[in-house]
Design a protein around this motif. Structure first.
Motif, PDB file in Angstrom:
ATOM      1  N   LEU A 287       0.822  -1.207   0.000  1.00  0.00           N
ATOM      2  CA  LEU A 287       0.000   0.000   0.000  1.00  0.00           C
ATOM      3  C   LEU A 287       0.861   1.264   0.000  1.00  0.00           C
ATOM      4  CD1 LEU A 287      -2.815  -0.993   2.546  1.00  0.00           C
ATOM      5  CD2 LEU A 287      -2.911  -1.031   0.056  1.00  0.00           C
ATOM      6  N   PHE A 288       1.900   1.272   0.821  1.00  0.00           N
ATOM      7  CA  PHE A 288       2.741   2.466   0.884  1.00  0.00           C
ATOM      8  C   PHE A 288       3.525   2.668  -0.414  1.00  0.00           C
ATOM      9  CE2 PHE A 288       1.749   2.278   5.349  1.00  0.00           C
ATOM     10  CZ  PHE A 288       1.844   3.603   5.774  1.00  0.00           C
ATOM     11  N   GLU A 289       3.935   1.592  -1.044  1.00  0.00           N
ATOM     12  CA  GLU A 289       4.597   1.736  -2.343  1.00  0.00           C
ATOM     13  C   GLU A 289       3.657   2.344  -3.374  1.00  0.00           C
ATOM     14  OE1 GLU A 289       6.033  -2.179  -3.204  1.00  0.00           O
ATOM     15  OE2 GLU A 289       7.989  -1.812  -2.269  1.00  0.00           O
ATOM     16  N   ALA A 290       2.356   1.982  -3.297  1.00  0.00           N
ATOM     17  CA  ALA A 290       1.379   2.550  -4.222  1.00  0.00           C
ATOM     18  C   ALA A 290       1.227   4.052  -4.033  1.00  0.00           C
ATOM     19  CB  ALA A 290       0.023   1.864  -4.035  1.00  0.00           C
ATOM     20  N   PHE A 291       1.599   4.567  -2.848  1.00  0.00           N
ATOM     21  CA  PHE A 291       1.559   6.001  -2.586  1.00  0.00           C
ATOM     22  C   PHE A 291       2.890   6.673  -2.893  1.00  0.00           C
ATOM     23  CE2 PHE A 291      -2.494   5.328  -0.811  1.00  0.00           C
ATOM     24  CZ  PHE A 291      -3.086   6.554  -0.574  1.00  0.00           C
ATOM     25  N   GLY A 292       3.771   5.987  -3.556  1.00  0.00           N
ATOM     26  CA  GLY A 292       5.030   6.592  -3.969  1.00  0.00           C
ATOM     27  C   GLY A 292       6.111   6.581  -2.913  1.00  0.00           C
ATOM     28  N   CYS A 293       6.003   5.713  -1.919  1.00  0.00           N
ATOM     29  CA  CYS A 293       7.014   5.635  -0.868  1.00  0.00           C
ATOM     30  C   CYS A 293       8.068   4.576  -1.214  1.00  0.00           C
ATOM     31  CB  CYS A 293       6.359   5.259   0.462  1.00  0.00           C
ATOM     32  SG  CYS A 293       5.119   6.442   1.041  1.00  0.00           S
ATOM     33  N   THR A 294       9.242   4.763  -0.665  1.00  0.00           N
ATOM     34  CA  THR A 294      10.300   3.756  -0.744  1.00  0.00           C
ATOM     35  C   THR A 294      10.229   2.917   0.527  1.00  0.00           C
ATOM     36  OG1 THR A 294      11.717   5.236  -2.021  1.00  0.00           O
ATOM     37  CG2 THR A 294      12.773   3.358  -0.939  1.00  0.00           C
ATOM     38  N   VAL A 295      10.012   1.616   0.382  1.00  0.00           N
ATOM     39  CA  VAL A 295       9.750   0.748   1.528  1.00  0.00           C
ATOM     40  C   VAL A 295      10.929  -0.184   1.775  1.00  0.00           C
ATOM     41  CG1 VAL A 295       8.233  -1.043   2.465  1.00  0.00           C
ATOM     42  CG2 VAL A 295       7.267   0.849   1.141  1.00  0.00           C
ATOM     43  N   SER A 296      11.360  -0.246   3.034  1.00  0.00           N
ATOM     44  CA  SER A 296      12.388  -1.183   3.472  1.00  0.00           C
ATOM     45  C   SER A 296      11.846  -1.985   4.652  1.00  0.00           C
ATOM     46  CB  SER A 296      13.659  -0.441   3.891  1.00  0.00           C
ATOM     47  OG  SER A 296      14.170   0.343   2.842  1.00  0.00           O
ATOM     48  N   TYR A 297      12.472  -3.137   4.899  1.00  0.00           N
ATOM     49  CA  TYR A 297      12.014  -4.017   5.966  1.00  0.00           C
ATOM     50  C   TYR A 297      13.183  -4.435   6.862  1.00  0.00           C
ATOM     51  CZ  TYR A 297       7.973  -4.817   2.885  1.00  0.00           C
ATOM     52  OH  TYR A 297       6.871  -4.668   2.070  1.00  0.00           O
ATOM     53  N   TRP A 298      12.848  -4.723   8.115  1.00  0.00           N
ATOM     54  CA  TRP A 298      13.757  -5.489   8.964  1.00  0.00           C
ATOM     55  C   TRP A 298      12.975  -6.657   9.523  1.00  0.00           C
ATOM     56  CZ3 TRP A 298      13.442  -7.406  13.865  1.00  0.00           C
ATOM     57  CH2 TRP A 298      14.594  -8.048  14.335  1.00  0.00           C
ATOM     58  N   SER A 299      13.578  -7.836   9.504  1.00  0.00           N
ATOM     59  CA  SER A 299      13.021  -9.006  10.168  1.00  0.00           C
ATOM     60  C   SER A 299      14.182  -9.841  10.673  1.00  0.00           C
ATOM     61  CB  SER A 299      12.137  -9.824   9.221  1.00  0.00           C
ATOM     62  OG  SER A 299      12.899 -10.329   8.141  1.00  0.00           O
ATOM     63  N   ARG A 300      13.870 -10.791  11.546  1.00  0.00           N
ATOM     64  CA  ARG A 300      14.936 -11.602  12.124  1.00  0.00           C
ATOM     65  C   ARG A 300      15.638 -12.452  11.081  1.00  0.00           C
ATOM     66  NH1 ARG A 300      11.013 -13.390  16.946  1.00  0.00           N
ATOM     67  NH2 ARG A 300       9.580 -12.945  15.247  1.00  0.00           N
ATOM     68  N   THR A 301      14.935 -12.770  10.000  1.00  0.00           N
ATOM     69  CA  THR A 301      15.547 -13.412   8.839  1.00  0.00           C
ATOM     70  C   THR A 301      15.589 -12.398   7.708  1.00  0.00           C
ATOM     71  OG1 THR A 301      14.675 -15.573   9.484  1.00  0.00           O
ATOM     72  CG2 THR A 301      15.387 -15.309   7.205  1.00  0.00           C
ATOM     73  N   PRO A 302      16.768 -11.989   7.215  1.00  0.00           N
ATOM     74  CA  PRO A 302      16.831 -10.979   6.148  1.00  0.00           C
ATOM     75  C   PRO A 302      16.006 -11.369   4.929  1.00  0.00           C
ATOM     76  CG  PRO A 302      19.004 -11.340   7.090  1.00  0.00           C
ATOM     77  CD  PRO A 302      18.103 -12.405   7.672  1.00  0.00           C
ATOM     78  N   ARG A 303      15.233 -10.390   4.423  1.00  0.00           N
ATOM     79  CA  ARG A 303      14.365 -10.611   3.265  1.00  0.00           C
ATOM     80  C   ARG A 303      14.691  -9.572   2.191  1.00  0.00           C
ATOM     81  NH1 ARG A 303      11.090 -15.222   4.713  1.00  0.00           N
ATOM     82  NH2 ARG A 303      10.761 -15.133   6.956  1.00  0.00           N
ATOM     83  N   ASP A 304      13.828  -9.509   1.179  1.00  0.00           N
ATOM     84  CA  ASP A 304      13.981  -8.484   0.150  1.00  0.00           C
ATOM     85  C   ASP A 304      13.877  -7.102   0.774  1.00  0.00           C
ATOM     86  OD1 ASP A 304      14.176 -10.494  -1.720  1.00  0.00           O
ATOM     87  OD2 ASP A 304      12.069 -10.383  -2.317  1.00  0.00           O
ATOM     88  N   HIS A 305      14.647  -6.159   0.247  1.00  0.00           N
ATOM     89  CA  HIS A 305      14.634  -4.764   0.711  1.00  0.00           C
ATOM     90  C   HIS A 305      14.960  -4.680   2.202  1.00  0.00           C
ATOM     91  CE1 HIS A 305      12.923  -3.826  -3.188  1.00  0.00           C
ATOM     92  NE2 HIS A 305      11.940  -4.674  -2.959  1.00  0.00           N
TER      93      HIS A 305
END
Length: 312
Positions: free
Chosen positions: A165-183
């Protein structure tokens, strides 16, 4: 085959629960604890084969409760969170505990987006000012969400839907999780540099106090749709706003510091409570109960036990 004994812990009328589980009529009998306290729970567990968990977290299966349930074969939690249940004790007893992962992903992610927009566009302040006879057209200083760096703590269904949803609003999205994922970005970097930080990760001993608002940059927005314990409830004075649907103590006590903090949007743990999410929850619970009764593996087991339910 003798009907399975299902102990229902939600604080709902038994007649309502029987209506919801009508497709399983004849194959289960539903009972409730004689009292909504530890003694009542322990008494009722003696004959329980399946437990339908309490979504409020008031009645939980700790190690003592697991020992009091010699016939227990399966626990279905009617929520994503499984706070309070002793996952290790249940696993050691060979009892799978399943949640309803994903049923509220859309509703909670929409709340996170709506709350962020409310804070960045100063909707609450604008409404209050106009109702008070003011016209702060040049002083509110709302800002656009588009172009913001959004950091999401977590990578489950809610986190991924929020990212979409946030990407659809033109945001750059990053994640943190205990297992590294995309972005993926390191947690400290993500919290310190994001314009919007969204907590959307399960509460555990490892994630308690994981997000410290004091480490966020001035003017950033904090959104918590995880659990109250994931985010520290202090150090927010420098933020541009904070939206909290969950709290360390619920209901939020009168006079709590968060109620006195400006630029906060407070919500009564309702982000995932929509008719659509409720229907998905009912369907998931019924599907898993039917699987248990029919000898099929259940879905969404979170405690490491075998998904194959064995009647005692």
């Amino acid at each position: 085959m003798k009907p399975w004994n299902v102990l229902a812990l939600p604080a709902l009328p038994l007649e309502m629960l029987r209506n919801v589980t009508a497709p399983l009529a004849g194959r289960i009998t539903i009972t409730a604890p004689p009292a909504r306290d530890k003694a009542g729970l322990l008494q009722a567990l003696a004959e329980a084969e399946i437990v339908l968990g309490d979504y409020s977290g008031e009645l939980v299966l700790d190690a003592e409760a697991v020992k009091a349930a010699p016939k227990l074969a399966f626990v279905q939690q009617p929520s994503v969170g499984v706070d309070g249940h002793d996952l290790d004790a249940l696993r050691e007893a060979g009892v799978p505990l399943a949640n309803t992962a994903g049923v509220s992903a859309v509703s909670v992610a929409e709340w996170a987006l709506a709350a962020t927009l409310a804070l960045t566009r100063k909707l609450v302040q604008a409404d209050a000012a106009v109702r008070n006879g003011e016209w702060p057209q040049l002083t509110l200083q709302p800002r656009e969400l588009s172009g913001s760096a959004v950091g999401i703590v977590g990578y489950g269904p809610i986190a991924r839907e929020a990212g979409r949803l946030f990407e659809a609003f033109g945001c750059t999205v990053s994640y943190w999780s205990r297992t590294p994922r995309d972005h993926f970005r390191p947690l400290g970097e993500l919290i310190a540099t994001s314009d919007v930080v969204i907590a959307a990760i399960a509460l555990s001993d490892q994630t308690r106090g994981l997000v410290d608002p004091a480490a966020m940059k001035p003017g950033a927005i904090l959104v918590n749709v995880a659990r109250g314990g994931v985010v520290k409830e202090s150090g927010m004075e420098h933020l541009g706003g904070a939206a909290m649907d969950v709290f360390e103590t619920e209901p939020l006590p009168a006079g709590h510091p968060l109620t006195l903090l400006p630029n906060t949007l407070l919500s009564p743990h309702v982000a995932g409570v929509t008719p659509q999410a409720t229907m998905r929850l009912f369907a998931t619970v019924l599907d898993n109960l039917a699987a248990a009764l029919e000898g099929r593996p259940v879905s969404h087991v979170v405690n490491g036990a075998s998904p194959q339910v064995e009647r005692r």
